[in-house]
Design an enzyme around this catalytic site. Structure first.
Site, PDB file in Angstrom:
ATOM      1  N   THR A  59      16.813 -36.079 -14.706  1.00 55.31           N
ATOM      2  CA  THR A  59      17.885 -36.952 -14.223  1.00 55.31           C
ATOM      3  C   THR A  59      18.677 -36.120 -13.244  1.00 55.31           C
ATOM      4  OG1 THR A  59      17.847 -38.225 -16.241  1.00 55.31           O
ATOM      5  CG2 THR A  59      19.972 -38.099 -15.150  1.00 55.31           C
ATOM      6  N   ASN A 103      14.533 -41.153 -16.203  1.00 51.91           N
ATOM      7  CA  ASN A 103      14.356 -40.621 -17.556  1.00 51.91           C
ATOM      8  C   ASN A 103      13.552 -39.336 -17.555  1.00 51.91           C
ATOM      9  OD1 ASN A 103      14.984 -40.518 -20.224  1.00 51.91           O
ATOM     10  ND2 ASN A 103      13.191 -41.645 -20.886  1.00 51.91           N
ATOM     11  N   ASP A 134      14.580 -44.879 -23.966  1.00 56.19           N
ATOM     12  CA  ASP A 134      15.991 -44.732 -24.374  1.00 56.19           C
ATOM     13  C   ASP A 134      16.416 -45.820 -25.365  1.00 56.19           C
ATOM     14  OD1 ASP A 134      16.560 -42.404 -23.066  1.00 56.19           O
ATOM     15  OD2 ASP A 134      17.568 -43.323 -21.367  1.00 56.19           O
ATOM     16  N   SER A 172      22.265 -45.324 -22.769  1.00 56.86           N
ATOM     17  CA  SER A 172      22.167 -44.077 -22.007  1.00 56.86           C
ATOM     18  C   SER A 172      23.162 -43.047 -22.541  1.00 56.86           C
ATOM     19  CB  SER A 172      22.494 -44.397 -20.543  1.00 56.86           C
ATOM     20  OG  SER A 172      22.586 -43.213 -19.788  1.00 56.86           O
ATOM     21  N   SER A 173      22.939 -41.803 -22.152  1.00 60.42           N
ATOM     22  CA  SER A 173      23.929 -40.748 -22.428  1.00 60.42           C
ATOM     23  C   SER A 173      24.608 -40.275 -21.144  1.00 60.42           C
ATOM     24  CB  SER A 173      23.254 -39.539 -23.081  1.00 60.42           C
ATOM     25  OG  SER A 173      22.630 -39.914 -24.273  1.00 60.42           O
ATOM     26  N   GLY A 208      20.472 -34.133 -18.523  1.00 62.12           N
ATOM     27  CA  GLY A 208      20.213 -33.337 -19.722  1.00 62.12           C
ATOM     28  C   GLY A 208      20.016 -34.160 -20.975  1.00 62.12           C
ATOM     29  N   GLY A 209      19.620 -35.444 -20.815  1.00 61.31           N
ATOM     30  CA  GLY A 209      19.296 -36.273 -21.979  1.00 61.31           C
ATOM     31  C   GLY A 209      20.458 -36.332 -22.949  1.00 61.31           C
TER      32      GLY A 209
HETATM   33  O1  DON Z   1      20.060 -42.325 -19.684  1.00 62.15           O
HETATM   34  C1  DON Z   1      19.841 -41.340 -20.379  1.00 62.15           C
HETATM   35  O2  DON Z   1      20.607 -40.941 -21.238  1.00 62.15           O
HETATM   36  C2  DON Z   1      18.573 -40.543 -20.142  1.00 62.15           C
HETATM   37  N1  DON Z   1      17.574 -41.382 -19.557  1.00 62.15           N
HETATM   38  C3  DON Z   1      18.884 -39.347 -19.296  1.00 62.15           C
HETATM   39  C4  DON Z   1      17.689 -38.447 -19.153  1.00 62.15           C
HETATM   40  C5  DON Z   1      17.992 -37.087 -18.704  1.00 62.15           C
HETATM   41  O3  DON Z   1      19.111 -36.715 -18.474  1.00 62.15           O
HETATM   42  C6  DON Z   1      16.847 -36.145 -18.586  1.00 62.15           C
HETATM   43  N2  DON Z   1      17.287 -34.873 -18.087  1.00 62.15           N
HETATM   44  N3  DON Z   1      17.111 -33.797 -18.375  1.00 62.15           N
END
Ligand code: DON
Length: 564
Positions: A374, A394, A416, A445-446, A465-466
């Protein structure tokens, strides 16, 4: 005009700013607008496009569209037209704030158990690889929306840098190689993706030029026809045909029905600062504000480090548990946003927090069903307009699937969703009914694009960063509130707790051995990660003297710029 293009501003510069600030604070008037403008993004080409647009008379919103579009070209592993994102905007002329929600939606034929086999067990990788994993993209609609409603330059001009880069190509770097290696199998499975992003089916060598003619063409159509350039006509037809031929469930209706939603941001107060962030369908703002409220309740904002880590981890554990239980797309389910962001609730929630002991995470009891990468960028222009935007497809290179003839790499954002209550997703997050799959619903989402401000300063920040995004932004906001320079916001060592797994994850070397011993003695399980994480981009405006500073995470390859 002199421009400063740096990874992070020097300490010397910051010390100088402090001196100037000290001097100016004696003066009667505050600087009402920034002296200059600033962009921090995850890629030098994207930052350069933002600068070019600002310097040719565009505002922060024009620059945001240009930066988003260039990131879609040069960081194909992070975000793109086949994905979505959240753009948090602040308009200086009237203080209007809005989050432009360009999050993907589940296709209309999606079903809650679509990733489960006949025994109700998750089908391995079904929500991660290939077009069945893809939600309906929102980024093209969001870019057109932002340009039309908030920008002042024609879309064709703003998209020009991205079109040029797609046509001329960009050079493969180490980061690209590392990420392509991790997604080699998924990319090989899609002939159009392999042709674009690999060389003879292998990770391309350093310096290899990635040219994306079809993407240039699609961007040109959007520049000319707006959203119809993507959601109707030839591009839409090709997307739907390719997805269906490869086992996906998109229809033309999915594309024509996609709409951006303008949402009121969530807002909290912390130590005299206003914190503005992303509302549902992101969990980011709610969880961030809940954590800040708990820290406030505990009066635990700046304790000696080991004790502070314990309290922050306990606060993270509780807020991430609430994320798992309550959060989802508020257009589909009741999300108790007001309650979760209420300081009184935070006091109750933190009441069982033991300063001397870790509280084991409670087991996750799913409701009974009733029926890496992301990207982020931050901008402030010379009128004081601001944008914090976090964009995603994602997982690295999304689903790995490219629809032939479009240049569009599809996201795998469907992962997600909670594909089954209690079953962790790729980031180890569990979810509940609130985040179950439903046709047309946005997956939770985060992403946490955030403003933090008081009378003296404004910060704009965010990161990929998920699941760890929200705890990273918490650490960044605490740095801002402590008055640290912006390179500390992005550079500070990171740690994270997300309720389940019940452990504190931390970057290599983030804790001293003394801190580790202390935390383990309190009952924490520690998990030192193999590598650093996050890619925070931040800009800072000192309102006392008008000075801007900016920083790009030293863990990434981005660039931060401040005009002189
Ligand atoms: O929307 C979200 O929370 C995730 N799809 C974000 C994914 C993400 O940040 C991956 N990165 N390292």
């Amino acid at each position: 005009m002199r421009a400063l293009l740096t990874k992070a501003p020097s300490r010397g510069l910051f010390a100088f700013c402090l001196l100037v600030a000290a001097w100016v604070s004696a003066a009667p008037a505050r600087a009402l607008v920034p002296q200059g403008q600033s962009v921090a993004s995850a890629h030098p080409e994207a930052t350069a496009a933002g600068i070019a647009i600002l310097e040719s008379g565009g505002n922060a919103f024009d620059a945001a569209v240009a930066v988003s579009a260039v990131l879609a070209v040069v960081e194909p592993y992070s975000s793109g037209l086949g994905g979505g994102g959240f753009w948090l905007l602040h308009r200086a002329s009237d203080g209007f704030e809005v989050m432009v929600d360009g999050r993907e939606r589940a296709p209309l034929q999606a079903r809650r158990d679509m990733y489960l086999d006949a025994d109700g067990e998750p089908i391995p990788r079904a929500s991660i690889d290939g077009p069945l994993a893809a939600g309906i993209p929102g980024e093209p609609a969001a870019l057109v929306h932002i340009a039309r409603h908030y920008g002042r330059l024609p879309l064709s001009l703003v998209l020009a840098p991205a079109i040029r880069l797609a046509r001329e190509g960009f050079l493969v770097d180490e980061r690209y190689r590392r990420f392509a290696e991790r997604r080699l199998e998924a990319l090989r499975a899609s002939p159009a993706a392999a042709q674009l992003f690999l060389k003879d089916g292998e990770v391309p060598p350093l310096g290899y030029r990635v040219v994306q003619q079809d993407l240039a063409e699609t961007l040109t159509r959007i520049a000319g026809a707006g959203r119809a350039g993507f959601y109707a006509g030839e591009v839409a037809d090709r997307l739907v045909a390719a997805v269906q031929a490869a086992g996906g469930i998109w229809s033309s209706k999915d594309l024509s029905a996609y709409r951006v939603v303008e949402r009121e941001p969530v807002m909290g107060r912390f130590q005299g600062y206003r914190v503005v962030s992303a509302p549902p369908p992101s969990s980011g703002g709610v969880v961030l504000i809940e954590m800040l409220n708990m820290l406030d309740a505990l009066q635990a904002t700046q304790k000696p480090s080991a004790q502070q880590v314990h309290l922050m981890a306990e606060v993270m554990r509780r807020a991430y548990e609430d994320r798992a239980r309550y959060l989802g797309d508020a257009d589909f389910v009741q999300v108790p946003v007001e309650r979760l962001t209420d300081p009184g609730y935070a006091r109750e929630r933190a009441a069982d927090l033991d300063p001397e002991r870790a509280t084991p995470s409670r087991p996750f009891k799913p409701d009974v069903p009733k029926g890496a990468d992301t990207t982020h960028f931050s901008i402030i222009d010379n009128e004081g307009n601001r944008v914090a935007a976090t964009l995603s497809i994602n997982y690295l290179f999304g689903s790995g699937f490219v629809a032939p003839g479009t240049g569009i790499l599809l996201n795998d954002e469907m992962d997600d969703f909670s594909i089954k209550p209690g079953v962790p997703n790729v980031y180890g997050l569990v979810g509940n009914e609130a985040n179950a799959i439903a046709p047309g619903k946005r997956m939770l989402s985060s992403m946490t694009p955030t403003f933090v401000e008081n009378e003296g300063q404004v910060g704009v920040l965010g990161t990929p960063g998920g699941s760890r995004i929200i705890s990273m932004v918490l650490i960044g906001v605490l740095q801002a509130v402590a008055g640290a320079p912006v390179d500390h916001w992005v550079g500070k060592a990171r740690f994270h707790h997300q309720y389940l797994p019940d452990e504190i994850q931390f970057e290599p070397g983030a804790f001293t051995s003394k801190t580790r011993v202390y935390l383990e003695a309190l009952g924490h399980k520690l998990h030192e990660l193999d590598e650093p994480y996050g890619n925070m981009q931040a800009v800072h405006w000192n309102r006392e003297n008008g000075r801007l500073s900016a920083a790009s995470d030293p863990r990434g390859v981005g660039a931060a710029w401040v005009s002189k």
